[in-house]
Design a protein around this motif. Structure first.
Motif, PDB file in Angstrom:
ATOM      1  N   UNK A 121      24.163  51.988 -10.646  1.00 17.44           N
ATOM      2  CA  UNK A 121      22.964  51.221 -10.292  1.00 17.44           C
ATOM      3  C   UNK A 121      21.734  52.075 -10.578  1.00 17.44           C
ATOM      4  N   UNK A 122      20.621  51.404 -10.830  1.00 18.15           N
ATOM      5  CA  UNK A 122      19.414  52.127 -11.220  1.00 18.15           C
ATOM      6  C   UNK A 122      18.329  52.088 -10.165  1.00 18.15           C
ATOM      7  N   UNK A 123      17.441  53.086 -10.237  1.00 18.23           N
ATOM      8  CA  UNK A 123      16.222  53.109  -9.431  1.00 18.23           C
ATOM      9  C   UNK A 123      15.052  52.845 -10.368  1.00 18.23           C
ATOM     10  N   UNK A 138       9.017  56.497 -13.158  1.00 17.46           N
ATOM     11  CA  UNK A 138      10.172  57.222 -13.701  1.00 17.46           C
ATOM     12  C   UNK A 138      11.465  56.611 -13.179  1.00 17.46           C
ATOM     13  N   UNK A 139      12.308  56.127 -14.085  1.00 18.21           N
ATOM     14  CA  UNK A 139      13.572  55.511 -13.687  1.00 18.21           C
ATOM     15  C   UNK A 139      14.599  56.603 -13.396  1.00 18.21           C
ATOM     16  N   UNK A 140      15.675  56.212 -12.761  1.00 14.99           N
ATOM     17  CA  UNK A 140      16.798  57.120 -12.506  1.00 14.99           C
ATOM     18  C   UNK A 140      18.047  56.262 -12.366  1.00 14.99           C
ATOM     19  N   UNK A 195      17.928  61.698 -13.237  1.00 19.45           N
ATOM     20  CA  UNK A 195      16.519  61.324 -13.370  1.00 19.45           C
ATOM     21  C   UNK A 195      16.151  61.035 -14.820  1.00 19.45           C
ATOM     22  N   UNK A 196      15.256  60.055 -14.996  1.00 15.19           N
ATOM     23  CA  UNK A 196      14.741  59.759 -16.331  1.00 15.19           C
ATOM     24  C   UNK A 196      15.673  58.970 -17.210  1.00 15.19           C
ATOM     25  N   UNK A 197      16.798  58.504 -16.664  1.00 13.51           N
ATOM     26  CA  UNK A 197      17.783  57.778 -17.473  1.00 13.51           C
ATOM     27  C   UNK A 197      18.025  56.413 -16.837  1.00 13.51           C
ATOM     28  N   UNK A 198      17.943  55.354 -17.638  1.00 11.23           N
ATOM     29  CA  UNK A 198      18.241  54.002 -17.172  1.00 11.23           C
ATOM     30  C   UNK A 198      19.755  53.791 -17.168  1.00 11.23           C
ATOM     31  N   UNK A 199      20.255  52.859 -16.346  1.00 12.15           N
ATOM     32  CA  UNK A 199      21.712  52.653 -16.266  1.00 12.15           C
ATOM     33  C   UNK A 199      22.379  52.419 -17.615  1.00 12.15           C
ATOM     34  N   UNK A 200      21.732  51.616 -18.475  1.00 15.50           N
ATOM     35  CA  UNK A 200      22.340  51.316 -19.774  1.00 15.50           C
ATOM     36  C   UNK A 200      22.484  52.565 -20.641  1.00 15.50           C
TER      37      UNK A 200
END
Length: 689
Positions: A394-396, A297-299, A355-360
């Motif tokens: 920045x992303x996780x 799960x990205x953040x 949570x659940x959202x990419x940087x772009x």
């Protein structure tokens, strides 16, 4: 202090000494410090494998030892040493055979650039495997400590898998009035829940998953004797004996439960804005980083800084700033969805974790926020104030090792927005390009030469044999325009690539002579060790220039010891021999540095009659191991047999002093004794006991 690159310990299976030397030069030219051993027989390999090595490079064939036998020996002894097999031609069958026998890769002989890339990949993989093994050991130790903490905890704690008890601590047994954990093992937890709450408990467990994080449920508990009580249960994902499960912490309901909950809430809040505080957001980010690794799960973290904060503070005062920040926090609450986690991260900084959202995917909402804040009129005690934001993003993701890295990346992006009221996403390519660029470094080096703004530091070299002479090594430092120290290896490499290395050497020599003359005028009999680059080694005008400089300073020539790196001396052996002879005619002392890493280091000493030999720092590492002690003692014994004065650098603790003394070392150097300093102020008499 600049961080030194780790020395690579390299095994080479190659009958030709010249080809082996060529392979070693490849690694050194690519920036790797190397310790090398050329395998000459099966017995030689077995003896070498008693030590630790990082990489084996094998020729296509060898009369001394079959490459396949070498690979088999490594596997048989369970050594984690990656093998790169060189082959004649590019036959896929040969490549497949090498890989099937256990080589990490096989590539055609002569593809040097590809060899370095493959070697770098395997060295990186090796470091990660070693780090994983170290982490597994640390994990086991942590699990032991956690087990002790569980047993001694005053809270009742159990681990549940598929609704069944798999562990319960003493407090849990006491809470439910059981004497032995065996009585609970395998028992469904629902059996300890009051009948009227069992349906709710069952639904809760059915719907709870490891991605839900922490959750709470209040229900009735039933003791072994049938007595009931109200309990608040905290659920969180865990592992026990490497199996995923649920940790349940049960606290008996008390009158102050509401107060406890309120205190917990306050401890995670910023008192001015009511948003989360920095500490709590970092905890949320740690959880998000764990989810990114375990579930993918990205953040996204948005680092939101209020522009012109210091000016606003002067304009409206502390009380006014609090009003403005509270108003801005309200705008953030309205602008972001409920699942976004908002925090005040610093005096002038907010942070939003999505949570659940990419940087772009976050840019449109963040661009909209910039416009909303820019057009908003903040009312501060009847006064209208306007503000703008700088936002770094920045992303996780699954490659995120540490949440703090994400914060640092977003922070840097915000810092790069000098004009404010803008948004910048972290781009790894930007950092790689900046790291690869030498343009700014070259400009800094040139400016330092023009403005005489390099700094010289001095680190003492101390005798272990009662010699009272004062020796210091001269070290060069460069500060960036922002006052930060530039890593020495970076600006030296930039200077070398841009042809400025000779100028730097001469600057160092002149300024070292100047400071040494002043220091010796106070009665000190001090010598300075000064580095010479490969460029100066080839400079035929250096010796006459140096003679004039020494006479002008009225310094005895032996007050300077000129130090050559072993790799430079080997690469330019003819020039090095001429230089060392010329320096001897001037009565200057000479030294060779980073000694012992060549395939045949003593071959160099046949041509260079130096006074001092400073062994490579890798020989001072891990001296607790007998094999490393023996390697150092053997090297030193050979040097002392040639009447060389030996120096061991990087002495970082007292624990190795006894070993160095027994090995007969003449001089030692390192941070344990004293780090580099701007003054030559070490008390050399303090070691005389």
């Amino acid at each position: 202090m600049a961080i030194e690159k780790k020395t690579i310990r390299l095994l080479i299976l190659e009958d030709s000494q010249n080809e082996a030397e060529r392979l070693v030069s490849l690694f050194r030219n690519s920036g790797h410090a190397t310790r090398v051993h050329r395998i000459t027989s099966s017995d030689d390999l077995l003896e070498a494998l008693q030590q630790s090595w990082d990489l084996l490079i094998s020729a296509p064939t060898s009369e001394n030892l079959d490459p396949n036998e070498a690979i088999s020996a490594i596997r048989r002894l369970a050594k984690d040493i990656p093998v790169i097999r060189l082959i004649d031609g590019n036959d896929s069958d040969d490549i497949t055979e090498a890989l099937s026998l256990g080589a990490q890769d096989a590539l055609p002989l002569g593809e040097d650039e590809r060899l370095i890339l493959v070697a770098n990949r395997e060295l990186t993989n090796l470091e990660e495997r070693r780090a994983r093994r170290a982490a597994e050991v640390a994990l086991r130790e942590s699990e032991k400590r956690c087990q002790l903490l569980l047993e001694s905890s005053v809270d009742a704690i159990t681990y549940v898998h598929d609704g069944m008890h798999i562990y319960a601590n003493r407090a849990y047994l006491q809470l439910f009035d059981y004497e032995d954990a065996d009585e609970l093992e395998g028992m469904p937890m629902i059996d300890l829940i009051a009948s009227e709450d069992q349906a709710a408990f069952k639904d809760f467990l059915r719907n709870y998953s490891s991605t839900d994080g922490s959750a709470e449920l209040t229900c009735g508990g039933v003791k072994a004797d049938g007595q009931r009580f109200q309990a608040r249960m905290g659920f969180s994902p865990a592992t026990y004996d490497s199996e995923p499960c649920i940790q349940v912490v049960i606290r008996a309901e008390a009158d102050n439960a509401e107060l406890e909950e309120r205190l917990r809430e306050i401890s995670s809040q910023d008192l001015v804005t009511g948003l989360f505080n920095r500490t709590h957001l970092l905890e949320l980010m740690d959880s998000a980083a764990q989810r990114a690794i375990t579930t993918g799960e990205v953040a996204t973290l948005a680092y939101i800084r209020l522009d012109r904060y210091s000016h606003l503070l002067v304009e409206v005062g502390l009380a006014g700033i609090d009003i403005l920040l509270t108003d801005l926090a309200g705008l953030l609450r309205k602008h972001f969805p409920a699942e976004a986690q908002l925090a005040r991260f610093g005096d002038d900084v907010f942070a939003v974790l999505q949570p659940g959202i990419a940087p772009e995917q976050s840019t449109e909402r963040l661009q909209s926020l910039l416009k909303i804040v820019e057009s908003h009129l903040f009312d501060v005690s009847g006064r209208t104030v306007q503000a703008t934001l700088s936002i770094g993003v920045a992303g996780l993701n699954e490659t995120t090792a540490k949440a703090q890295e994400v914060v640092d990346r977003a922070h840097r992006c915000a810092d790069e927005l000098a004009d404010g009221n803008a948004l910048k996403l972290y781009n790894p390519a930007d950092e790689l390009a900046a790291a690869a660029s030498r343009g700014n470094l070259v400009a800094m080096v040139q400016q330092a030469l023009d403005n005489n703004s390099f700094r010289l530091l001095f680190q003492p070299i101390i005798s272990l044999r009662g010699d009272r002479d004062e020796h210091y090594e001269v070290m060069l430092r460069l500060l960036s325009p922002h006052g930060e120290e530039v890593p020495t290896g970076d600006f030296i490499a930039a200077a070398r690539d841009s042809g400025l290395a000779e100028k730097i050497d001469r600057w160092v020599i002149l300024n070292a002579i100047k400071q040494l003359a002043e220091h010796r005028s106070k009665g000190h009999q001090t010598r300075l060790f000064v580095h010479l680059s490969a460029s100066s080694l080839q400079d035929q005008t250096l010796l006459p220039w140096l003679s004039v400089a020494l006479k002008a300073a009225r310094l005895p020539s032996d007050a300077l010891v000129f130090q050559l790196n072993e790799t430079d001396a080997i690469a330019y052996l003819k020039q090095a021999k001429s230089l060392v002879q010329g320096l001897a005619e001037l009565h200057c002392k000479t030294a060779i540095n980073q000694f012992g890493c060549a395939l045949n280091p003593f071959n160099t000493l046949k041509f260079l009659n130096v006074d001092f030999v400073k062994v490579d720092s890798s020989f001072a590492q891990d001296l607790a191991q007998a094999e490393n002690q023996e390697a150092l003692k053997t090297l030193l014994a050979s040097l002392h047999a040639q009447a060389k004065l030996t120096i061991v650098p990087h002495v970082e603790s007292a624990s190795i002093l006894a070993t160095l003394w027994q090995a007969g070392v003449n001089y030692i150097q390192g941070h344990y004794l004293q780090g580099p300093s701007q003054a030559m102020d070490y008390d050399f008499s303090s070691g005389d006991e």
